[in-house]
Design a protein around this motif. Sequence first.
Motif, PDB file in Angstrom:
ATOM      1  N   LEU A 104      -8.565 -97.110 -20.243  1.00  0.00           N
ATOM      2  CA  LEU A 104      -9.379 -95.942 -20.599  1.00  0.00           C
ATOM      3  C   LEU A 104      -9.322 -95.621 -22.090  1.00  0.00           C
ATOM      4  N   LEU A 105      -8.300 -96.116 -22.769  1.00  0.00           N
ATOM      5  CA  LEU A 105      -8.236 -95.865 -24.209  1.00  0.00           C
ATOM      6  C   LEU A 105      -9.196 -96.779 -24.968  1.00  0.00           C
ATOM      7  N   ASP A 106      -9.757 -97.744 -24.285  1.00  0.00           N
ATOM      8  CA  ASP A 106     -10.756 -98.633 -24.887  1.00  0.00           C
ATOM      9  C   ASP A 106     -12.128 -97.941 -24.812  1.00  0.00           C
ATOM     10  N   ARG A 107     -12.425 -97.171 -25.845  1.00  0.00           N
ATOM     11  CA  ARG A 107     -13.642 -96.339 -25.796  1.00  0.00           C
ATOM     12  C   ARG A 107     -14.912 -97.163 -25.767  1.00  0.00           C
ATOM     13  N   ILE A 109     -14.437 -89.185 -10.948  1.00  0.00           N
ATOM     14  CA  ILE A 109     -13.178 -88.693 -10.373  1.00  0.00           C
ATOM     15  C   ILE A 109     -12.067 -89.441 -11.101  1.00  0.00           C
ATOM     16  N   HIS A 110     -11.215 -88.676 -11.770  1.00  0.00           N
ATOM     17  CA  HIS A 110     -10.242 -89.279 -12.680  1.00  0.00           C
ATOM     18  C   HIS A 110      -8.845 -89.303 -12.064  1.00  0.00           C
ATOM     19  N   PHE A 111      -8.366 -90.511 -11.718  1.00  0.00           N
ATOM     20  CA  PHE A 111      -7.014 -90.669 -11.161  1.00  0.00           C
ATOM     21  C   PHE A 111      -6.114 -91.512 -12.050  1.00  0.00           C
ATOM     22  N   ALA A 112      -6.686 -92.190 -13.047  1.00  0.00           N
ATOM     23  CA  ALA A 112      -5.878 -93.103 -13.853  1.00  0.00           C
ATOM     24  C   ALA A 112      -4.886 -92.302 -14.678  1.00  0.00           C
ATOM     25  N   GLY A 113      -3.626 -92.636 -14.553  1.00  0.00           N
ATOM     26  CA  GLY A 113      -2.615 -91.926 -15.324  1.00  0.00           C
ATOM     27  C   GLY A 113      -1.246 -92.469 -14.995  1.00  0.00           C
ATOM     28  N   GLN A 145       0.113 -90.233 -24.208  1.00  0.00           N
ATOM     29  CA  GLN A 145      -1.074 -91.038 -24.465  1.00  0.00           C
ATOM     30  C   GLN A 145      -1.676 -91.552 -23.160  1.00  0.00           C
ATOM     31  N   GLY A 146      -0.804 -92.021 -22.265  1.00  0.00           N
ATOM     32  CA  GLY A 146      -1.279 -92.655 -21.030  1.00  0.00           C
ATOM     33  C   GLY A 146      -1.826 -91.662 -20.020  1.00  0.00           C
TER      34      GLY A 146
END
Length: 162
Positions: free
Chosen positions: A59-62, A78-82, A98-99
């Motif tokens: 997700l940090l790869d914009r 729906i945001h679950f990545a973390g 960051q993550g």
Amino acid sequence: MAILVTGGAGYIGSDTCVELLNAGYELIIIDNFSNINPNSLRSIRNITDKDFRFYVIDLLDRNGLENVFSNNEIGAVIHFAGLKAVGESVSIPLYYYQGTMGTALVAFFQSTDESRRQLEPSNRPCGVLVEKNKKPNLLRICRRIRLFCLFWCLTPVKIRLS
Ligand SMILES: O=c1ccn([C@@H]2O[C@H](COP(=O)(O)OP(=O)(O)O[C@H]3O[C@H](CO)[C@H](O)[C@H](O)[C@H]3O)[C@@H](O)[C@H]2O)c(=O)[nH]1
């Protein structure tokens, strides 16, 4: 119009994906496989007998994320990545900021065309973004940013100077 699930290969994400597919939604999953192996995607397909689009993207790869949004009609995220291991978060706190916060921010930025959408965060650690016509409460947003920064500054971090 598809639903994008970040971290959709993970524990909670994959169950949500099964429910979404069974309910007839078009599905797109993003996951970087940092905490899961790709077999979970096969399980989602086997359980539902339905297909979906999938991107291995951090997700940090914009730029990567921007491509997903420009190549698909995405109606909701729906945001679950973390990251979620408590012990690890104590030993490598900045990586966790960051993550978890960083990835959420990028997902929110990408998901909201700020001229017409309003971010609607749900309970932590995941968030559901919906389209709304409401104006954002700027004062509340500023307070939250200050609060985030305050917590961030209070994080004990060892910096090795050598
Ligand atoms: O930057 C990131 C960070 C993570 N992920 C992905 O996001 C998903 C997160 O799913 P997890 O399974 O790691 O986390 P969950 O919150 O879904 O599930 C966790 O919390 C549950 C209870 O809330 C259970 O304890 C479960 O065992 C535990 O994995 C993973 O596929 C991981 O690869 C990304 O795509 N990008």
